[in-house]
Design an enzyme around this catalytic site. Structure first.
Site, PDB file in Angstrom:
ATOM      1  N   CYS A   1       3.810  -6.276  -2.507  1.00  0.00           N
ATOM      2  CA  CYS A   1       3.466  -5.060  -3.238  1.00  0.00           C
ATOM      3  C   CYS A   1       4.488  -3.949  -3.007  1.00  0.00           C
ATOM      4  O   CYS A   1       5.666  -4.110  -3.258  1.00  0.00           O
ATOM      5  CB  CYS A   1       2.051  -4.651  -2.848  1.00  0.00           C
ATOM      6  SG  CYS A   1       1.250  -3.502  -3.974  1.00  0.00           S
ATOM      7  N   HIS A   2       4.062  -2.806  -2.467  1.00  0.00           N
ATOM      8  CA  HIS A   2       4.955  -1.680  -2.202  1.00  0.00           C
ATOM      9  C   HIS A   2       5.761  -1.875  -0.911  1.00  0.00           C
ATOM     10  O   HIS A   2       6.640  -1.069  -0.617  1.00  0.00           O
ATOM     11  CB  HIS A   2       4.158  -0.377  -2.125  1.00  0.00           C
ATOM     12  CG  HIS A   2       3.674   0.110  -3.458  1.00  0.00           C
ATOM     13  ND1 HIS A   2       2.617  -0.477  -4.111  1.00  0.00           N
ATOM     14  CD2 HIS A   2       4.117   1.112  -4.263  1.00  0.00           C
ATOM     15  CE1 HIS A   2       2.414   0.150  -5.260  1.00  0.00           C
ATOM     16  NE2 HIS A   2       3.309   1.124  -5.371  1.00  0.00           N
TER      17      HIS A   2
ATOM     18  N   GLY B   1       0.835  -1.197   0.000  1.00  0.00           N
ATOM     19  CA  GLY B   1       0.000   0.000   0.000  1.00  0.00           C
ATOM     20  C   GLY B   1       0.868   1.244   0.000  1.00  0.00           C
ATOM     21  O   GLY B   1       2.039   1.208  -0.373  1.00  0.00           O
ATOM     22  N   ARG B   2       0.299   2.370   0.434  1.00  0.00           N
ATOM     23  CA  ARG B   2       1.058   3.625   0.433  1.00  0.00           C
ATOM     24  C   ARG B   2       1.945   3.792   1.657  1.00  0.00           C
ATOM     25  O   ARG B   2       2.874   4.591   1.649  1.00  0.00           O
ATOM     26  CB  ARG B   2       0.090   4.807   0.312  1.00  0.00           C
ATOM     27  CG  ARG B   2      -0.513   4.861  -1.079  1.00  0.00           C
ATOM     28  CD  ARG B   2      -1.320   6.092  -1.410  1.00  0.00           C
ATOM     29  NE  ARG B   2      -1.358   7.137  -0.427  1.00  0.00           N
ATOM     30  CZ  ARG B   2      -2.483   7.636   0.084  1.00  0.00           C
ATOM     31  NH1 ARG B   2      -3.646   7.167  -0.279  1.00  0.00           N
ATOM     32  NH2 ARG B   2      -2.433   8.616   0.954  1.00  0.00           N
TER      33      ARG B   2
ATOM     34  N   TYR C   1       5.146  -4.937  -6.651  1.00  0.00           N
ATOM     35  CA  TYR C   1       4.251  -4.285  -7.600  1.00  0.00           C
ATOM     36  C   TYR C   1       5.140  -3.764  -8.735  1.00  0.00           C
ATOM     37  O   TYR C   1       6.221  -3.214  -8.466  1.00  0.00           O
ATOM     38  CB  TYR C   1       3.478  -3.151  -6.915  1.00  0.00           C
ATOM     39  CG  TYR C   1       2.437  -2.551  -7.820  1.00  0.00           C
ATOM     40  CD1 TYR C   1       1.300  -3.285  -8.141  1.00  0.00           C
ATOM     41  CD2 TYR C   1       2.598  -1.291  -8.372  1.00  0.00           C
ATOM     42  CE1 TYR C   1       0.344  -2.764  -9.003  1.00  0.00           C
ATOM     43  CE2 TYR C   1       1.650  -0.764  -9.223  1.00  0.00           C
ATOM     44  CZ  TYR C   1       0.523  -1.500  -9.537  1.00  0.00           C
ATOM     45  OH  TYR C   1      -0.421  -0.990 -10.394  1.00  0.00           O
TER      46      TYR C   1
ATOM     47  N   GLU D   1       5.890   3.863   1.513  1.00  0.00           N
ATOM     48  CA  GLU D   1       6.479   5.046   0.888  1.00  0.00           C
ATOM     49  C   GLU D   1       7.036   6.012   1.941  1.00  0.00           C
ATOM     50  O   GLU D   1       8.103   6.583   1.761  1.00  0.00           O
ATOM     51  CB  GLU D   1       5.397   5.721   0.049  1.00  0.00           C
ATOM     52  CG  GLU D   1       5.793   6.983  -0.646  1.00  0.00           C
ATOM     53  CD  GLU D   1       4.616   7.544  -1.424  1.00  0.00           C
ATOM     54  OE1 GLU D   1       4.542   7.271  -2.626  1.00  0.00           O
ATOM     55  OE2 GLU D   1       3.779   8.255  -0.819  1.00  0.00           O
TER      56      GLU D   1
END
Length: 193
Positions: A119-120, A89-90, A139, A93
């Site tokens: 993923c992320h 997800g975010r 991802y 980051e």
């Protein structure tokens, strides 16, 4: 091989399924799982986001559930855990900017403990400089980061996982059946039917 103590790293706007599903599945089979987020304590919630694949150029994003953390990040030590799971997800980051997150992540690699990232979530691994010489997936938009960090990015179907030693990675939540099954094997957990 018995119950394992697993640390799950997540944060605000982590992907909903990539937080809740591993948390619940690993508990369901008897492992102890502590879900943490920097600057938050046990009992506090994170907001999650649902990322979906609907034919657009990238994933869509919708509000997810409030996920209640069951441990406090400031209190955890990598030495107390057998394995690490990193949600996508975010959240990765900005979590990768936290030096304590990177130090904690490095511990699991230095001690050769199992790590699963989806993923992320791989962005935390690249920032921690632990993918050099390893094969992994993520991802697709994170693929260039894997390469820049010295890893070998493996492009797989969204339903597949990649295992390199004790590192298990997947491109997104549709890979949960394969990703979590591979992580259980790395953990030494067997399920008999």
């Amino acid at each position: 091989m018995g119950q394992k103590k697993i640390l799950l790293l997540t944060g605000d706007y982590a992907e909903d399924y990539e937080t809740m599903v591993p948390f619940q599945m690993l508990q369901m089979i008897g492992h102890e799982v502590h879900a943490v987020c920097p600057d938050k304590a046990a009992g506090e919630k994170i907001k999650t986001a649902i990322h979906d694949f609907e034919g657009d150029q990238t994933y869509s994003e919708k509000p997810g559930h409030g996920f209640v953390l069951n441990a406090t990040f400031a209190d955890v030590s990598g030495a107390d855990y057998d394995a690490l799971v990193i949600a996508g997800g975010r959240a990765p980051e900005y979590l990768r900017l936290n030096k304590n997150v990177l130090e904690l992540t490095r511990h699991f690699f230095t001690e050769n403990k199992p790590v699963a990232a989806v993923c992320h979530g791989i962005q935390i691994l690249t920032a921690a400089d632990v993918v050099r010489g390893k094969k992994l997936t993520a991802y697709p938009a994170v693929g260039p980061e894997v390469t820049a960090a010295g890893g070998t990015y493996v492009s797989v179907n969204v339903y597949e996982a990649v295992v390199d030693g004790k590192l298990v990675t997947a491109p997104a939540w549709p890979a949960h059946p394969q990703w979590i099954a591979a992580f259980l094997q790395v953990l030494g957990t067997s399920i008999t039917l």
